[in-house]
Design a protein around this motif. Structure first.
Motif, PDB file in Angstrom:
ATOM      1  N   ILE A 313      30.525  46.223 -30.964  1.00 38.38           N
ATOM      2  CA  ILE A 313      30.777  46.729 -29.612  1.00 38.38           C
ATOM      3  C   ILE A 313      30.376  45.680 -28.576  1.00 38.38           C
ATOM      4  O   ILE A 313      29.216  45.273 -28.483  1.00 38.38           O
ATOM      5  CB  ILE A 313      29.995  48.043 -29.380  1.00 38.38           C
ATOM      6  CG1 ILE A 313      30.560  49.144 -30.296  1.00 38.38           C
ATOM      7  CG2 ILE A 313      30.055  48.473 -27.922  1.00 38.38           C
ATOM      8  CD1 ILE A 313      29.842  50.473 -30.180  1.00 38.38           C
ATOM      9  N   ASP A 314      31.381  45.244 -27.797  1.00 35.90           N
ATOM     10  CA  ASP A 314      31.156  44.210 -26.792  1.00 35.90           C
ATOM     11  C   ASP A 314      30.147  44.643 -25.733  1.00 35.90           C
ATOM     12  O   ASP A 314      29.345  43.820 -25.260  1.00 35.90           O
ATOM     13  CB  ASP A 314      32.474  43.846 -26.104  1.00 35.90           C
ATOM     14  CG  ASP A 314      33.404  43.054 -27.006  1.00 35.90           C
ATOM     15  OD1 ASP A 314      32.938  42.555 -28.045  1.00 35.90           O
ATOM     16  OD2 ASP A 314      34.603  42.939 -26.661  1.00 35.90           O
ATOM     17  N   ALA A 315      30.194  45.916 -25.336  1.00 34.64           N
ATOM     18  CA  ALA A 315      29.325  46.385 -24.245  1.00 34.64           C
ATOM     19  C   ALA A 315      27.854  46.209 -24.583  1.00 34.64           C
ATOM     20  O   ALA A 315      27.043  45.877 -23.711  1.00 34.64           O
ATOM     21  CB  ALA A 315      29.625  47.850 -23.930  1.00 34.64           C
ATOM     22  N   TYR A 319      25.191  43.748 -22.598  1.00 36.78           N
ATOM     23  CA  TYR A 319      23.939  44.272 -22.069  1.00 36.78           C
ATOM     24  C   TYR A 319      22.771  43.388 -22.494  1.00 36.78           C
ATOM     25  O   TYR A 319      21.907  43.046 -21.669  1.00 36.78           O
ATOM     26  CB  TYR A 319      23.718  45.700 -22.566  1.00 36.78           C
ATOM     27  CG  TYR A 319      22.374  46.270 -22.199  1.00 36.78           C
ATOM     28  CD1 TYR A 319      22.149  46.844 -20.955  1.00 36.78           C
ATOM     29  CD2 TYR A 319      21.309  46.234 -23.108  1.00 36.78           C
ATOM     30  CE1 TYR A 319      20.904  47.365 -20.617  1.00 36.78           C
ATOM     31  CE2 TYR A 319      20.059  46.746 -22.775  1.00 36.78           C
ATOM     32  CZ  TYR A 319      19.861  47.311 -21.528  1.00 36.78           C
ATOM     33  OH  TYR A 319      18.624  47.817 -21.197  1.00 36.78           O
ATOM     34  N   GLY A 320      22.751  42.998 -23.751  1.00 36.53           N
ATOM     35  CA  GLY A 320      21.673  42.158 -24.256  1.00 36.53           C
ATOM     36  C   GLY A 320      21.640  40.794 -23.601  1.00 36.53           C
ATOM     37  O   GLY A 320      20.557  40.213 -23.407  1.00 36.53           O
ATOM     38  N   LEU A 321      22.811  40.291 -23.213  1.00 33.00           N
ATOM     39  CA  LEU A 321      22.890  38.976 -22.580  1.00 33.00           C
ATOM     40  C   LEU A 321      22.790  39.057 -21.070  1.00 33.00           C
ATOM     41  O   LEU A 321      22.669  38.025 -20.399  1.00 33.00           O
ATOM     42  CB  LEU A 321      24.208  38.292 -22.962  1.00 33.00           C
ATOM     43  CG  LEU A 321      24.377  37.951 -24.454  1.00 33.00           C
ATOM     44  CD1 LEU A 321      25.776  37.380 -24.711  1.00 33.00           C
ATOM     45  CD2 LEU A 321      23.307  36.955 -24.890  1.00 33.00           C
ATOM     46  N   GLY A 322      22.826  40.272 -20.528  1.00 33.37           N
ATOM     47  CA  GLY A 322      22.748  40.441 -19.081  1.00 33.37           C
ATOM     48  C   GLY A 322      23.962  39.901 -18.355  1.00 33.37           C
ATOM     49  O   GLY A 322      23.840  39.350 -17.255  1.00 33.37           O
ATOM     50  N   LYS A 323      25.146  40.072 -18.944  1.00 30.71           N
ATOM     51  CA  LYS A 323      26.368  39.585 -18.329  1.00 30.71           C
ATOM     52  C   LYS A 323      27.466  40.634 -18.471  1.00 30.71           C
ATOM     53  O   LYS A 323      27.361  41.518 -19.330  1.00 30.71           O
ATOM     54  CB  LYS A 323      26.799  38.262 -18.971  1.00 30.71           C
ATOM     55  CG  LYS A 323      27.128  38.358 -20.449  1.00 30.71           C
ATOM     56  CD  LYS A 323      27.248  36.996 -21.106  1.00 30.71           C
ATOM     57  CE  LYS A 323      28.303  36.132 -20.509  1.00 30.71           C
ATOM     58  NZ  LYS A 323      28.477  34.858 -21.253  1.00 30.71           N
ATOM     59  N   PRO A 324      28.520  40.587 -17.659  1.00 28.78           N
ATOM     60  CA  PRO A 324      29.604  41.568 -17.779  1.00 28.78           C
ATOM     61  C   PRO A 324      30.390  41.363 -19.070  1.00 28.78           C
ATOM     62  O   PRO A 324      30.487  40.237 -19.586  1.00 28.78           O
ATOM     63  CB  PRO A 324      30.468  41.303 -16.539  1.00 28.78           C
ATOM     64  CG  PRO A 324      30.179  39.877 -16.179  1.00 28.78           C
ATOM     65  CD  PRO A 324      28.737  39.660 -16.534  1.00 28.78           C
ATOM     66  N   GLY A 325      30.942  42.440 -19.581  1.00 26.12           N
ATOM     67  CA  GLY A 325      31.709  42.367 -20.825  1.00 26.12           C
ATOM     68  C   GLY A 325      32.918  41.457 -20.726  1.00 26.12           C
ATOM     69  O   GLY A 325      33.317  40.840 -21.725  1.00 26.12           O
ATOM     70  N   THR A 326      33.507  41.354 -19.520  1.00 29.79           N
ATOM     71  CA  THR A 326      34.679  40.497 -19.345  1.00 29.79           C
ATOM     72  C   THR A 326      34.324  39.022 -19.417  1.00 29.79           C
ATOM     73  O   THR A 326      35.213  38.173 -19.528  1.00 29.79           O
ATOM     74  CB  THR A 326      35.351  40.796 -17.990  1.00 29.79           C
ATOM     75  OG1 THR A 326      34.369  40.671 -16.957  1.00 29.79           O
ATOM     76  CG2 THR A 326      35.919  42.204 -17.964  1.00 29.79           C
ATOM     77  N   GLY A 327      33.012  38.711 -19.368  1.00 29.30           N
ATOM     78  CA  GLY A 327      32.593  37.303 -19.402  1.00 29.30           C
ATOM     79  C   GLY A 327      32.137  36.842 -20.769  1.00 29.30           C
ATOM     80  O   GLY A 327      31.631  35.718 -20.918  1.00 29.30           O
ATOM     81  N   LEU A 328      32.293  37.665 -21.796  1.00 30.69           N
ATOM     82  CA  LEU A 328      31.859  37.282 -23.144  1.00 30.69           C
ATOM     83  C   LEU A 328      32.758  36.213 -23.743  1.00 30.69           C
ATOM     84  O   LEU A 328      33.965  36.152 -23.486  1.00 30.69           O
ATOM     85  CB  LEU A 328      31.841  38.515 -24.058  1.00 30.69           C
ATOM     86  CG  LEU A 328      30.769  39.580 -23.766  1.00 30.69           C
ATOM     87  CD1 LEU A 328      30.970  40.779 -24.697  1.00 30.69           C
ATOM     88  CD2 LEU A 328      29.370  39.004 -23.931  1.00 30.69           C
TER      89      LEU A 328
END
Length: 409
Positions: A313-315, A319-328
């Motif tokens: 799950i990308d979300a 969350y763990g990286l503290g960044k938006p899902g669209t920026g993965l």
């Protein structure tokens, strides 16, 4: 030498005033023994005097009525600060008992402004006493009568209200039923925000520092359940709150946590399963956009957990990286993090957001099915497709890529 009698006058020393006696048909005054008078001789003058006194009393009462009418007319025409509402017969001008209670009320509409607090459970009489003390209404009795006369008065909510001074009692009741008169900090918390995002939103409205709100969340008085492990993530329920002036960081955080507990209890979540349900519901909240899809995602998560498949799950990773899902990026999927569900089997250690009631209900009542994969193929509408096999899932992913190509940025 003379001695002064307090009520009669001066008399020679050693001389006693003869007593005035009453007996038979005569009254004898020894002061003037030569002017002995019979009672009957004064009977007619006494009756005449009584008739005169009675007429004078009636004339006096008529004058009082006239004066009262003039005063009341002047008060009404002159816009006096108050009017007297009551039975006319209660007024001493009209022969009534001057000790009788009257109901006083201001004519309204009022002036200036003042804040008053209605406490939980206050009856009409208690509210009236508060308003009298604040100068809003003229008397507790007038307010109680207006409160009783208004069929909606029982709906008055506790809180702080902005009212005017010297209002008519009926207008004061109506004002307390007007939600726009409530003085409060309105904070709307949407579903899917993290705890820090929620506290920042609360702080922006209430001006309470975020640090104070964070500290309050771990304070024992906030009511954070033991199963949360001291982490408030997921426990600040998304809703619209009305925080009263003077609310503290502790009372605000406690209210939001209590709301989460209430929703979990209403959904039938056992106390020992609360944290797990919140974790799953937070994943559903962040992955699903439509209510009908959330229950399917909840079922797909259960299916993968049952088969010991990683959730991917990308979300959670975002969350763990503290960044938006669209920026993965693909490199992010190699990150060593307990929230990287591409590498970690099972659930993340905490919720990743505050789920709403719909997502909690989805976890408690998932839609039966064999789905193992899902992907949102339209990021504007939230349309999500589900698949049982990886091959079907890859076809669905291509639809997402096509949408992204047609909607750059």
């Amino acid at each position: 030498m003379t001695v002064r009698d307090e009520h009669v006058g001066e008399r020679p020393a050693g001389m006693q005033w003869p007593a005035v006696q009453s007996g038979g048909s005569t009254v004898v005054s020894e002061l003037f023994p030569d002017q002995t008078t019979r009672a009957g001789d004064h009977a007619e003058p006494q009756r005449t005097r009584r008739r005169s006194e009675t007429k004078a009393k009636k004339r006096k009462q008529r004058r009082r009525r006239t004066i009262a009418a003039v005063i009341i007319s002047l008060l009404l025409l002159g816009g006096a600060g108050y009017v007297v509402v009551g039975f006319v017969s209660d007024l001493p001008f009209f022969g009534g008992d001057s000790s009788a209670q009257t109901v006083t009320d201001f004519p309204g509409p009022g002036h200036g402004s003042v804040q008053v607090v209605v406490n939980p459970g206050d009856p009409g009489a208690a509210i009236g006493a508060t308003l009298v003390e604040a100068g809003v209404v003229a008397s507790q009795k007038a307010f109680t009568a207006a409160h009783t006369a208004n069929p909606n008065a029982a709906s008055i909510q506790p809180g702080t209200y902005e009212l005017m001074l010297e209002m008519r009692a009926s207008d004061a009741v109506a004002a307390l039923l007007d939600s726009t008169r409530r003085v409060s900090y309105k904070v709307t918390v949407p579903e899917g925000l993290t705890a820090n995002q929620i506290l920042e939103r609360v702080s922006s409205v209430t001006t309470i520092p975020v640090a104070d709100l964070q500290a309050a969340a771990v304070d024992p008085t906030a009511g954070l359940p033991a199963e949360a492990g001291g982490n408030m993530e997921g426990w600040l329920f998304p809703a619209t709150y009305q925080f009263e002036p003077g609310s503290t960081a502790q009372t605000i955080v406690a209210q939001m946590i209590a709301k989460t507990v209430e929703v979990l209890d209403n959904a039938g979540v056992p106390a020992d399963a609360r944290q797990t349900v919140l974790v799953k519901a937070s994943l559903v909240e962040r992955e699903g956009r439509l209510p009908e899809d959330r229950a399917k995602i909840a079922q797909a998560i259960e299916n993968r957990l049952d088969r010991e498949m990683k959730l991917d799950i990308d979300a959670a990773l975002a969350y763990g990286l503290g960044k938006p899902g669209t920026g993965l990026t693909n490199a992010d999927k190699e990150t060593d993090s307990p929230y990287n569900l591409y590498r970690v089997l099972g659930l993340p250690p905490t919720p990743i957001a505050s789920p709403g009631e719909s997502s909690i209900q989805a976890v408690m009542n998932p839609t039966p099915g064999d789905w193992l994969f899902w992907v949102t193929v339209n990021l504007d509408t939230g349309e999500t497709l589900f698949a049982n096999t990886l091959a079907e899932h890859n076809v669905n992913v291509q639809q997402l890529r096509k949408w992204q190509a047609e909607n750059p940025g």
